[in-house]
Each structure stands twice: as C-alpha cells, then as structure tokens.
Scaffold this active site. Sequence first.
Site, PDB file in Angstrom:
ATOM      1  N   VAL A  17       0.827  -1.209   0.000  1.00 54.29           N
ATOM      2  CA  VAL A  17       0.000   0.000   0.000  1.00 54.29           C
ATOM      3  C   VAL A  17       0.857   1.253   0.000  1.00 54.29           C
ATOM      4  O   VAL A  17       0.571   2.215  -0.718  1.00 54.29           O
ATOM      5  CB  VAL A  17      -0.974  -0.011   1.195  1.00 54.29           C
ATOM      6  CG1 VAL A  17      -1.797   1.276   1.219  1.00 54.29           C
ATOM      7  CG2 VAL A  17      -1.886  -1.222   1.127  1.00 54.29           C
ATOM      8  N   ALA A  36      -7.509  19.039  -4.564  1.00 58.96           N
ATOM      9  CA  ALA A  36      -7.210  19.367  -3.169  1.00 58.96           C
ATOM     10  C   ALA A  36      -7.069  20.868  -2.948  1.00 58.96           C
ATOM     11  O   ALA A  36      -7.187  21.352  -1.818  1.00 58.96           O
ATOM     12  CB  ALA A  36      -5.923  18.668  -2.744  1.00 58.96           C
ATOM     13  N   GLY A 138     -11.138  -1.348   1.617  1.00 59.15           N
ATOM     14  CA  GLY A 138     -10.162  -0.875   0.633  1.00 59.15           C
ATOM     15  C   GLY A 138     -10.568   0.414  -0.040  1.00 59.15           C
ATOM     16  O   GLY A 138     -10.733   1.453   0.593  1.00 59.15           O
ATOM     17  N   GLY A 191      -1.637 -15.046  -3.714  1.00 62.49           N
ATOM     18  CA  GLY A 191      -1.465 -13.842  -2.906  1.00 62.49           C
ATOM     19  C   GLY A 191      -2.741 -13.271  -2.343  1.00 62.49           C
ATOM     20  O   GLY A 191      -2.735 -12.198  -1.734  1.00 62.49           O
ATOM     21  N   LYS A 209     -13.451  -4.574  10.953  1.00 60.66           N
ATOM     22  CA  LYS A 209     -14.090  -3.605  10.061  1.00 60.66           C
ATOM     23  C   LYS A 209     -15.538  -3.344  10.464  1.00 60.66           C
ATOM     24  O   LYS A 209     -16.012  -2.202  10.409  1.00 60.66           O
ATOM     25  CB  LYS A 209     -14.022  -4.114   8.626  1.00 60.66           C
ATOM     26  CG  LYS A 209     -12.605  -4.286   8.110  1.00 60.66           C
ATOM     27  CD  LYS A 209     -12.571  -5.054   6.796  1.00 60.66           C
ATOM     28  CE  LYS A 209     -11.161  -5.306   6.310  1.00 60.66           C
ATOM     29  NZ  LYS A 209     -11.109  -6.153   5.096  1.00 60.66           N
TER      30      LYS A 209
END
Length: 432
Positions: A17, A36, A138, A191, A209
């Site tokens: 990540v 932004a 995610g 994976g 979560k």
Amino acid sequence: MTPTNPLRVALAGLGTVGGGVIRLLDANRDLIERRAGRAIEIVAVSARDRAKDRGVDIGRFAWEDDTARLAQRDDADVVVELVGGSDGPALALARATLASGKSLVTANKAMMAHHGLELAEAAESAGAALKFEAAVAGGVPVVKGLRDGAAANRIDHVYGILNGTCNFILTKMEAEGRDFADVLAEAQALGFAEADPSFDIDGVDAAHKLSILASIAFGVRPAFDEVATGGIRHILAADIAEAAALGYRVRLVSVAEAGPHGLFQRVHPYLVPIDHPLAHVSGALNAVVAEGNFVGRLLFQGAGAGDGPTASAVVADLIDIARGEFGPPYAMPAASLSAMPAADSGDRRGRAYLRFMVADRVGVLAEIAAAMRDAGVSIESLMQRGAAADGSVLVAIVTHEGPERAVAHALDKLRGSPSLAGEPLWMHILGQ
C-alpha cells in the site's frame, strides 16, 4: 486558484500500500492538486529495510530509521500510518502524531477497532484530523458514505461482505465444486491469502471492520470485543451445493444492528438469497449495504484490498485534509458516542441451515429430529445424501423462522452424541 503551501506528508510503511500511495501521488499529481486546492507532497518515509527495491524512487524523500520520529518532524503536517498491527509501533506512532498536533491517516483496521475511541478523542483535543477510509473495504468509500453522505439518516442496519479472501474462497468453491482446503492453498499461491490466514478465514479481520462501521452508522463507541465472530474453515463443497439447490449462495456476512435491545454485531457464514445483491458479489470484492430511514437501501461495492484501491482511499483522505475537512472521525464528537449494551443474539428470530455428518445407521435421523422437537425448533426441510468415503452421511436441515436460542439449545442436546461425526455446522439465512 490562489497558490497555497503544499500538504506535507510523512509516510510510515513502504509495503504494497505504501508503494501504491507513492505511485498514485506521482501518476495523478496535477489532478490531485486541482482537487485538493494545493499540492500533496511526501517529505519523509520510514520502513524496516531502506535498501529494499520497492519499484519506486524513495531516495528523494528523507529517511527515518525510527518510525516514531516521523511524528516529531517539523516539515510534516500529516503522518500516514501503514505499518499495521493493533498495538506496538503503529499505535505508538498514532498517539505521538496526534499528541504533536499533526493529522493522522491510517489503513489500520485492527488499531481503529481496538483504540479508535482513544485516538478520536486525541484528534479532537488536538484539533487534528483522523482519517481511516482505507481501514474498511479498501477503495470502497463506505466510511465517507456513511459518515457524510448518509449523515441525515437514522441507520438501523449495516451489513455486507468485508473480507475479500473469504469471498474469493467461497465463490471459487461455488464455481468449481472444490473443498475449502484446496481453494485456500490456491488463494495463498495467488497472494489472496496470507501464509497464516487465520485472521481472514476465522472472521477476525471482518469483525475489526464491522465494529468501525457500526460505530459510524449508529453513533456508538467501537465495540470489537462484542462482535460474535465465526469463519468459513468448516464449510464443505457439499454445503455450497445444498445452498445452491435451495436457491442460496454462501457468503461470510458481517451484520450490525442497533435497536431498543442493544447493539448486535456478528460475522458468520450466511445463506444469501440468490436475488439479493450480496449473492452476486464475487471474487475478492467487498460490498456493504446500509438501510437509512429516509434514503432507503444503499449499496457500496468494489475492490476491498490491493495496492491501487487501498492507496486510492489513503490519498482521498489526504485530499480531505488538504481541503481543511477535519470533521469528527466517527461522524459525531467522540463524547457523543453512546456506550450501547450488547444485544442478546438468542432473542433474534430467523431461519437456519444446519449440517450434520452422521453415522450411517438406523435411528440417527430420529435422534436429530427429537433434539429439534424438544428445543422447539420447527424443521422446514431435511435432506440426506449418500455416504462419504469414510462412511459418514451428510444430513442438512433448514428450519422455519424461530428464536436462535432454540437452535443453540438443540445443538447442545446433540453435542457429544456418538451418532455425529464432528461438530455440526450452523449457517444463518439472510432475510431480504
């Protein structure tokens, strides 16, 4: 647009990540700056191994051997924590960051599930932002969707598929008729599953979560320790086939409800009706359903893990901070979060799928039926399949709607019976 100072970021953790965050900021730099209102720049990084090849250039950033020192850097406005773990270096860095008045972005669901209230109080006291969109589902913007988009609604139910590893395994078993252990090995090779997959397949990851979502949805303090947690390791290909014959698909579903009897939180395998949206969530995808009293049913769905989706959520939080969006982490001030008692699951009413592996002999079905009768469980249907290689026979029961306490009582009556080969499997049936 009036030029302003860039938002300066210190990044802890350069795994999948962390590398994704660097690549995303590089690839979409101009777009991110326009959205932004200012540039977002990484100024310092920290990880275990400075020399490791991560596929991105980290030589342009200052390096800290000690992750905790990122919180003390004068040239950083925000710390991004991607170290992981509920305690240890991650928690120490989070506490130090907020104590120094800097904002914190994290993808750490375990830390937020165990220490989220403390960190929210620290952030509010310091006037800093605490953002954790990447900790749940995610790249799916469910935290922001519930905290901001559905803020005007009373939400009584939130539920969904929160673990991509389990969903990959179950949908692979469903599509190919293979058993759990075989598909788990493939998931590890690809994976999708860790070498030690316990947190995923036993429901702990999803429970972390769920406790975060429940807090945001219902305005309650995070209560991870009160999540009733079960996993998928005992599900057979035969169970999935039986579910399909009945018009269902098997999914690991996380359910939270708030009501007059308290807060109910559960992670457990469910039979999901084929026409329900969750039945069509396949592979490693995540999905969350929320029921608002004015907005109705909301469905959030997308990639629940991976460098791209998770990095997307991290950078989205950085964009919010760059814009000056510092609202309460849990949609209301931490002091306003209620300490709701845990609801008794025994009072819940529903239908159940029960699977038994039994000895192939006379009287076994009568013994099971008698236990159900004596516990007050009404049987809707009963299926018996041919003997397995070890001589055991699969018996599956679907119950009529009734209290869960009665089903638990029936299974207690059968526990230890010589007629049973192993523990029964109990899966709940999801209502519409």
